[in-house]
Structure formats: C-alpha cells, structure tokens
Design a protein around this motif. Structure first.
Motif, PDB file in Angstrom:
ATOM      1  N   THR A   7     -35.687 -10.743 -53.476  1.00  0.00           N
ATOM      2  CA  THR A   7     -35.090  -9.445 -54.034  1.00  0.00           C
ATOM      3  C   THR A   7     -33.603  -9.438 -54.375  1.00  0.00           C
ATOM      4  O   THR A   7     -33.085  -8.833 -55.486  1.00  0.00           O
ATOM      5  CB  THR A   7     -35.591  -8.190 -53.062  1.00  0.00           C
ATOM      6  N   PHE A  30     -32.023   9.306 -52.717  1.00  0.00           N
ATOM      7  CA  PHE A  30     -30.571   9.459 -51.831  1.00  0.00           C
ATOM      8  C   PHE A  30     -29.405   9.393 -52.684  1.00  0.00           C
ATOM      9  O   PHE A  30     -28.423   9.956 -52.173  1.00  0.00           O
ATOM     10  CB  PHE A  30     -30.804   8.054 -51.038  1.00  0.00           C
ATOM     11  N   VAL A  82     -32.922  -0.675 -55.279  1.00  0.00           N
ATOM     12  CA  VAL A  82     -33.834  -1.599 -54.709  1.00  0.00           C
ATOM     13  C   VAL A  82     -35.116  -0.795 -54.343  1.00  0.00           C
ATOM     14  O   VAL A  82     -35.968  -1.175 -53.709  1.00  0.00           O
ATOM     15  CB  VAL A  82     -33.094  -2.288 -53.436  1.00  0.00           C
ATOM     16  N   THR A 103     -38.316  -9.482 -57.929  1.00  0.00           N
ATOM     17  CA  THR A 103     -38.677 -10.075 -56.648  1.00  0.00           C
ATOM     18  C   THR A 103     -39.881 -11.138 -56.852  1.00  0.00           C
ATOM     19  O   THR A 103     -39.701 -12.385 -56.321  1.00  0.00           O
ATOM     20  CB  THR A 103     -39.356  -8.875 -55.710  1.00  0.00           C
ATOM     21  N   GLY A 161     -34.179   3.194 -48.901  1.00  0.00           N
ATOM     22  CA  GLY A 161     -35.568   3.340 -48.506  1.00  0.00           C
ATOM     23  C   GLY A 161     -35.593   4.948 -48.280  1.00  0.00           C
ATOM     24  O   GLY A 161     -36.735   5.403 -47.902  1.00  0.00           O
ATOM     25  N   LYS A 162     -34.913   5.750 -48.826  1.00  0.00           N
ATOM     26  CA  LYS A 162     -34.969   7.153 -48.896  1.00  0.00           C
ATOM     27  C   LYS A 162     -35.003   7.708 -50.562  1.00  0.00           C
ATOM     28  O   LYS A 162     -33.973   7.446 -50.982  1.00  0.00           O
ATOM     29  CB  LYS A 162     -33.654   7.826 -48.376  1.00  0.00           C
ATOM     30  N   HIS A 179     -24.010   1.695 -44.129  1.00  0.00           N
ATOM     31  CA  HIS A 179     -25.169   1.848 -43.505  1.00  0.00           C
ATOM     32  C   HIS A 179     -25.466   3.320 -42.814  1.00  0.00           C
ATOM     33  O   HIS A 179     -24.428   4.198 -43.153  1.00  0.00           O
ATOM     34  CB  HIS A 179     -25.276   0.780 -42.383  1.00  0.00           C
ATOM     35  N   SER A 180     -26.323   3.563 -41.882  1.00  0.00           N
ATOM     36  CA  SER A 180     -26.389   4.926 -41.281  1.00  0.00           C
ATOM     37  C   SER A 180     -25.188   5.632 -40.654  1.00  0.00           C
ATOM     38  O   SER A 180     -25.030   6.765 -40.521  1.00  0.00           O
ATOM     39  CB  SER A 180     -27.509   5.191 -40.726  1.00  0.00           C
ATOM     40  N   ILE A 193     -38.131   1.267 -52.909  1.00  0.00           N
ATOM     41  CA  ILE A 193     -39.531   1.763 -53.609  1.00  0.00           C
ATOM     42  C   ILE A 193     -40.124   2.750 -52.656  1.00  0.00           C
ATOM     43  O   ILE A 193     -40.419   2.343 -51.359  1.00  0.00           O
ATOM     44  CB  ILE A 193     -40.446   0.486 -53.707  1.00  0.00           C
ATOM     45  N   ARG A 214     -28.095  -2.445 -44.799  1.00  0.00           N
ATOM     46  CA  ARG A 214     -27.727  -3.631 -44.337  1.00  0.00           C
ATOM     47  C   ARG A 214     -28.981  -4.378 -43.706  1.00  0.00           C
ATOM     48  O   ARG A 214     -28.852  -5.293 -42.624  1.00  0.00           O
ATOM     49  CB  ARG A 214     -26.736  -3.447 -43.186  1.00  0.00           C
ATOM     50  N   SER A 215     -30.184  -4.529 -44.365  1.00  0.00           N
ATOM     51  CA  SER A 215     -31.265  -5.226 -43.676  1.00  0.00           C
ATOM     52  C   SER A 215     -30.959  -6.517 -43.679  1.00  0.00           C
ATOM     53  O   SER A 215     -30.664  -7.060 -44.810  1.00  0.00           O
ATOM     54  CB  SER A 215     -32.458  -4.669 -44.061  1.00  0.00           C
TER      55      SER A 215
END
Ligand code: NDP
Length: 278
Positions: free
Chosen positions: A137, A210, A225, A262, A206-207, A185-186, A227, A162-163
């Motif tokens: 990705t 956002f 990125v 990806t 992932g939101k 990050h959060s 989905i 930051r995954s």
C-alpha cells in the motif's frame, strides 16, 4: 479544482509491465494466498488478487482454511509453502481469526517470500533503505505521487496514521525520497494546523470523511488510503472528497485510487521474489 490521480490507470500500467516482463523473460512466478475464515471483505480482496495474477501470468495457489484453524495447522501450511519451489510469494490475508497470532504467522513466512513486506527482516531493511520488496500500500501511494510529476524532495509531508502496515512505512518511503515528514496519530495536538503545512498529505486513519478542507493546504497532493464502508453499503475514503477536491492540487478518489495500487505492487513484488529466488 484538483486533478484526479487515476489509480486504475497507474495500476493497470504496472500490471501490464509485470505481464510483459513475465511473457518476454519466461520467468515462472507463483503466489500462494492463504485465507482463514469467512470475512466477506477478505474474500473480495483474495478474488481480486487471483484475477490480477491471471492477468499478469502469475500462477496463483489459494488455500482457504476454516475459521477454526489452529496455529499449528497454519504454521505447518506456511512451512510447506516456504519449501515449495513453485511458490515465490506467500500472502496471508489479514485480519486472522482471534485464536491465531498474526505476528507469529508473519514471522514464519520466509523473508524472501514475504511479498507483503511485513516480516521483521523486511521491515528492518526498509528502515535502512536496503530492501527487495516494499509494502504494497505505501509503495502504491508513492507510485501515485510520482504519477503527478511532483518531486517529494524538500516537501512538507504529513502522514495521518502510524500503523505498521501503512502509516509508518509510508513515512519511511517519503523520508527516503527526502521529504520532511511528520507522522500524526490519535494523540496529535492541533492536527488541522499540522496537516495544513503539508504539500503532500497522506490519510490512513480508517474514519470516513475525516480530512476536511480546512485541514488542507491550497494546491496540496492528497492521498487517501482509507477504505470505509458506509451504512448505505458505499465505499468512502478518509478524505471528504467533495470539499477537499476544491482546494487540493491533486487528489486520489475512493474507490479507484490507492486500492488498485496495492494489488499492482503485490504483482510486482511477486515477480521480484521469483527473480531473486531464481
Ligand atoms: P489502523 O486502525 O491500524 O491505524 C489507524 C491510525 O489512525 C492509527 O495510527 C491511529 O492513531 C490514527 N488515528 C485514529 N484516529 C485518529 C484521530 N482522531 N486523529 C489522528 N489520527 C487518528 O488502520 P490502518 O493503517 O491499517 O488502515 C488505515 C485505513 O487504510 C483504513 O481505512 C484501512 O481500511 C485502509 N487501508 C487501505 C488499504 C488499501 O489497499 N487502500 C490497505 C490497508 C489499509 P493511534 O495509533 O494513536 O491509535
């Protein structure tokens, strides 16, 4: 109004390159995809990977295991695939059912066959800039940035997320190309202010929706990125496309942006793995 970065077109070009190289060189490449359980989203991804293999002339071997598969069974399968000369790349579709230890599973895959580049050895190689494969990705995002003709060098780059799979390697790839990189990050304070500094903004949160227009610098390259599936069944990214596309210089859509990239990079990595192993 932003120019749309067409992930379908860029990914198609990469898959055609892989197909042509396989056809002309006569290299035989094989990808084993392991899926455990019945997650519908994972099933769709695995089917798309199989289709891409067919297009490129890569042999695909699918192992669909039941939800209740044990660690012992899965590790035995990985050992078999590690020793199978017809298999050049091994991909275990994540997430795995709860009883399975993802980290241990990834570590069991031979680093030479780890076409997702999630194994510690490959992560370390990416860190020092001496790698064979790039994680699919983030590498796909870099290809999309390159397709704009804009150089990363010297640019302010902000990655939200930051995954280990997306955010961290993405930051590293931007750094390798001499971007000035900030990872959010959060717990990040004043997120909107930090994001507004970005010439290149990558959202991997992932939101849905956002990233709003007030977080984006005029003319920025925005790579989405995310989905996310909405209640109405539609797919949506992390970026509020309608308003951000009024302000950005370049933007990726969802779907049709990072998603297809990806899989294209996965095909490229499988060919690279086959070449290294031969
Ligand atoms: P993770 O859930 O692992 O990571 C999300 C990151 O977002 C975390 O680092 C988290 O911070 C950060 N975050 C969450 N909330 C906030 C907030 N309010 N402000 C700032 N940062 C926040 O997700 P992934 O990295 O695995 O995936 C991200 C998105 O990308 C998902 O939508 C996923 O579906 C998609 N994806 C798409 C792929 C593709 O092929 N296009 C492939 C892989 C993922 P913290 O660490 O502090 O919790």
């Amino acid at each position: 109004m932003a120019q749309i970065i067409d992930g379908k077109a860029v990914s198609a070009a990469i898959k055609e390159q892989v197909r042509d190289e396989i056809a002309h060189s006569g290299i035989s490449a094989g990808l084993a995809v392991v899926i455990v359980g019945n997650d519908p989203a994972s099933r769709v991804y695995v089917n798309n990977k199989k289709k891409a293999c067919e297009f490129c002339g890569i042999k695909s071997f699918e192992y669909a295991l039941p939800e209740e598969t044990t660690m012992k069974e899965l590790l035995e399968l990985i050992d078999t695939l590690n020793n199978d000369k017809n298999v050049n790349g091994i991909l275990v579709q994540l997430p795995l059912p709860k009883q399975l230890d993802e980290k241990a599973v990834i570590e069991r895959i031979s680093p030479q066959k780890d076409v997702d580049a999630f194994h510690e050895t490959n992560v370390g190689k990416i860190m020092i800039g001496n790698y064979s494969f790039l994680p699919c990705t983030p590498a796909g995002c870099m290809e999309l940035i390159h397709s704009t003709g804009i150089s990363v060098s010297g640019k302010e780059c902000v990655v939200i997320g930051r995954s280990n799979i997306v955010g961290k390697p993405m930051a590293m790839l931007l750094l390798h190309e001499n971007g000035t990189v900030t990872v959010c990050h959060s717990r990040t304070k004043n997120l909107a202010e930090v994001c507004r500094r970005a010439d290149i903004l990558v959202a991997a949160v992932g939101k849905p929706n956002f990233v709003t227009a007030d977080m984006v610098k005029e003319g920025a390259v925005v790579i989405d990125v995310g989905i996310n599936r909405l209640e109405n069944g539609k797919l949506c990214g992390d970026v509020k496309f309608d308003e951000v596309s009024e302000k950005a210089g370049w933007i990726t859509p969802v779907p049709g942006g990072v998603g297809p990239m990806t899989i294209a990079v996965l095909m490229k990595n499988t060919l690279t793995a086959a070449k290294i192993q031969k």
